[in-house]
Design a protein around this motif. Structure first.
Motif, PDB file in Angstrom:
ATOM      1  N   ASP A   1       8.363  -4.107   8.247  1.00 24.28           N
ATOM      2  CA  ASP A   1       6.967  -4.583   8.996  1.00 24.28           C
ATOM      3  C   ASP A   1       5.766  -5.116   8.134  1.00 24.28           C
ATOM      4  O   ASP A   1       5.268  -6.174   8.343  1.00 24.28           O
ATOM      5  N   ARG A   2       5.470  -4.310   7.054  1.00 22.81           N
ATOM      6  CA  ARG A   2       4.132  -4.671   6.373  1.00 22.81           C
ATOM      7  C   ARG A   2       4.399  -5.413   5.218  1.00 22.81           C
ATOM      8  O   ARG A   2       3.532  -5.805   4.766  1.00 22.81           O
TER       9      ARG A   2
ATOM     10  N   ASP B   1       0.864  -1.017  -0.032  1.00 20.62           N
ATOM     11  CA  ASP B   1       0.054  -0.011   0.014  1.00 20.62           C
ATOM     12  C   ASP B   1       0.923   1.193   0.151  1.00 20.62           C
ATOM     13  O   ASP B   1       1.307   1.623   0.997  1.00 20.62           O
TER      14      ASP B   1
ATOM     15  N   LYS C   1       6.093 -10.358   5.574  1.00 17.43           N
ATOM     16  CA  LYS C   1       5.269 -11.340   4.824  1.00 17.43           C
ATOM     17  C   LYS C   1       5.936 -12.225   3.663  1.00 17.43           C
ATOM     18  O   LYS C   1       5.374 -13.238   3.267  1.00 17.43           O
TER      19      LYS C   1
ATOM     20  N   ILE D   1       8.848   0.618   8.220  1.00 20.36           N
ATOM     21  CA  ILE D   1       7.422   0.491   7.714  1.00 20.36           C
ATOM     22  C   ILE D   1       7.384  -0.770   6.587  1.00 20.36           C
ATOM     23  O   ILE D   1       6.917  -1.641   6.781  1.00 20.36           O
TER      24      ILE D   1
END
Length: 138
Positions: A75-76, A53, A80, A72
């Motif tokens: 982590d985002r 995003d 994953k 960020i």
């Protein structure tokens, strides 16, 4: 010593070819832009559109702000992809270490190829980032 592995010549040539496919030339200007996770997030968005995003990132130019973007992004997105980076590695990316930028781009390249082969979520452990070599990439 870097937490990232230095790409061998074969991996480096594959990366250059992949970057050309994405209309990216790895030169001084783009290396400077890639210090900020926002630029890498834009590349990753092409490969994993549902995972990234871009609205959570703001283009930055100070080391502290770029490091925040990398935190960020780690982590985002990277977690994953089973590619959780240490704080030291994030600092190397924000600092523009050549082996760090090339290594993270190479990992994104391998995730794209794994998706194209239909492997789903790629296994990024095949070539670990923490392999150390005393070579320097120019």
């Amino acid at each position: 010593m870097s937490g990232f592995r230095v790409l061998d010549e074969e991996d480096r040539l594959a990366l250059i070819s992949w970057l050309k496919e994405h209309n990216i030339e790895l030169n001084h200007r783009t290396r400077t832009e890639l210090r900020d996770a926002f630029a890498v997030a834009k590349i990753c968005k092409r490969i994993h559109p549902d995972l990234v995003d871009l609205q959570v990132y703001t283009p930055r130019c100070s080391m502290t702000q770029m490091l925040n973007n990398w935190k960020i992004f780690n982590d985002r997105v990277l977690k994953k992809l089973d590619l959780n980076l240490s704080h030291l590695m994030l600092k190397e990316l924000a600092g523009g270490a050549a082996c760090a930028i090339e290594s993270i781009l190479h990992k994104l390249m391998t995730t794209e190829y794994a998706l194209k082969r239909g492997e789903g979520k790629p296994n990024l452990a095949k070539k670990p980032l923490d392999r150390h070599r005393p070579r320097v990439i120019h």
